[in-house]
Design an enzyme around this catalytic site. Sequence first.
Site: not given
Length: 63
Positions: A2-3
Amino acid sequence: MPIIEVNMFEGRTSQQKREMISAVTQAVAQTLDVPETNVRIIIRELSKDNFGIGGKTAFELGR
């Protein structure tokens, strides 16, 4: 991996940003069931002169 991108007005302290990064990392890791080491946080700090609301800058509006 996840970013997470966070856009906010400039002016927060380094301590506030560290605490936010920690809290968001924990929440994302728990919610998505991923290791915290896989979570990336990008902070983009915006000048109030570079953000418009209804035809005026955030600075003009006192935000």
